[in-house]
Design an enzyme around this catalytic site. Structure first.
Site, PDB file in Angstrom:
ATOM      1  N   HIS A  60       0.770  -1.331   0.139  1.00 12.64           N
ATOM      2  CA  HIS A  60      -0.039  -0.265  -0.039  1.00 12.64           C
ATOM      3  C   HIS A  60       0.553   1.038  -0.591  1.00 12.64           C
ATOM      4  O   HIS A  60       2.145   1.277   0.429  1.00 12.64           O
ATOM      5  CB  HIS A  60      -0.796  -0.036   0.957  1.00 12.64           C
ATOM      6  N   GLU A  80     -10.031   6.901  -3.683  1.00 11.65           N
ATOM      7  CA  GLU A  80      -9.864   6.765  -2.276  1.00 11.65           C
ATOM      8  C   GLU A  80      -9.191   7.888  -1.521  1.00 11.65           C
ATOM      9  O   GLU A  80     -10.222   8.592  -1.236  1.00 11.65           O
ATOM     10  CB  GLU A  80      -9.545   5.157  -1.832  1.00 11.65           C
ATOM     11  N   PHE A 112       1.156   2.488   7.218  1.00 14.00           N
ATOM     12  CA  PHE A 112      -0.858   3.282   7.721  1.00 14.00           C
ATOM     13  C   PHE A 112      -1.535   2.927   6.670  1.00 14.00           C
ATOM     14  O   PHE A 112      -1.592   3.838   5.868  1.00 14.00           O
ATOM     15  CB  PHE A 112      -0.527   4.516   8.198  1.00 14.00           C
ATOM     16  N   VAL A 113      -2.355   2.206   7.208  1.00 11.23           N
ATOM     17  CA  VAL A 113      -3.201   1.195   5.979  1.00 11.23           C
ATOM     18  C   VAL A 113      -5.068   1.567   6.299  1.00 11.23           C
ATOM     19  O   VAL A 113      -4.799   1.145   8.382  1.00 11.23           O
ATOM     20  CB  VAL A 113      -3.333  -0.135   5.749  1.00 11.23           C
ATOM     21  N   MET A 114      -5.848   2.540   6.193  1.00  6.34           N
ATOM     22  CA  MET A 114      -6.502   2.741   6.796  1.00  6.34           C
ATOM     23  C   MET A 114      -8.155   2.911   5.318  1.00  6.34           C
ATOM     24  O   MET A 114      -7.232   2.901   4.340  1.00  6.34           O
ATOM     25  CB  MET A 114      -6.909   4.092   7.651  1.00  6.34           C
ATOM     26  N   VAL A 116      -9.849   4.469   3.293  1.00  5.33           N
ATOM     27  CA  VAL A 116     -10.815   6.071   4.258  1.00  5.33           C
ATOM     28  C   VAL A 116     -11.528   6.234   3.245  1.00  5.33           C
ATOM     29  O   VAL A 116     -11.832   7.529   3.368  1.00  5.33           O
ATOM     30  CB  VAL A 116      -9.445   7.187   3.612  1.00  5.33           C
TER      31      VAL A 116
END
Ligand code: GUN
Length: 159
Positions: A60, A80, A112-114, A116
């Site tokens: 990512h 995204e 950091f993966v979220m 979104v």
């Protein structure tokens, strides 16, 4: 749908990781529902080795990071990040993202993966700050949960 059509359609559901679609395909009937595809792909990730899971997380790009600024994101990630307004950060917000991205990656060794999509910049920055305090195992698990959420939203966008 033959195998190569399936991989063509679903290969990007997990970021830069077509192996997930390739593995899931072996278990799915030709007329599998979106629900079955989502569950099967998630199972393939959950049953993968920790090394493969780490590689998936590392596939990512940073949020509001260099690749986004350079226009080098996948179409899904571009959409995204744009839906969360990350392509329209102020100078100060970009600086804050760069600082958080660097601290997070230094601490955990992955980005950091979220999920979104449709979240606000403030919500994302708050979650970012909070998650920096977590330990490695918590963040590893959280990243995978968020990756499954991202995958589900990407599948829904295809439907
Ligand atoms: N959440 C949704 N898309 C992405 C992405 O491309 N990178 C990260 N880090 N999080 C995301």
């Amino acid at each position: 749908m033959n195998d190569s059509d399936f991989i063509e359609r679903y290969g990007g559901i997990y970021e830069h990781s077509p192996w997930v679609a390739e593995r899931a395909r072996r278990w799915l009937e030709d007329d599998a529902s979106l629900e079955s595809i989502a569950t099967c792909m998630a199972d393939c990730v959950d049953n993968a080795s920790p090394e493969q899971q780490l590689a998936l997380i590392r596939a990512h790009p940073d949020l509001a990071g260099r690749a986004q600024i350079a226009g080098e994101l996948t179409p899904a990630s571009t959409s995204e990040q744009a839906s969360a307004g990350l392509d329209r950060c102020s100078e100060a917000e970009y600086t804050r993202f760069q600082d958080l991205n660097e601290r997070y990656t230094t601490k955990f060794g992955f980005p950091f993966v979220m999920a979104v999509r449709d979240r606000s910049r403030v919500e994302i920055l708050d979650a970012f700050e909070q998650r920096l305090d977590n330990d490695y195992e918590t963040e590893f698990e959280t990243a995978l949960v968020e990756i499954h959420r991202i995958a589900r939203l990407r599948l829904e966008m295809l439907a």
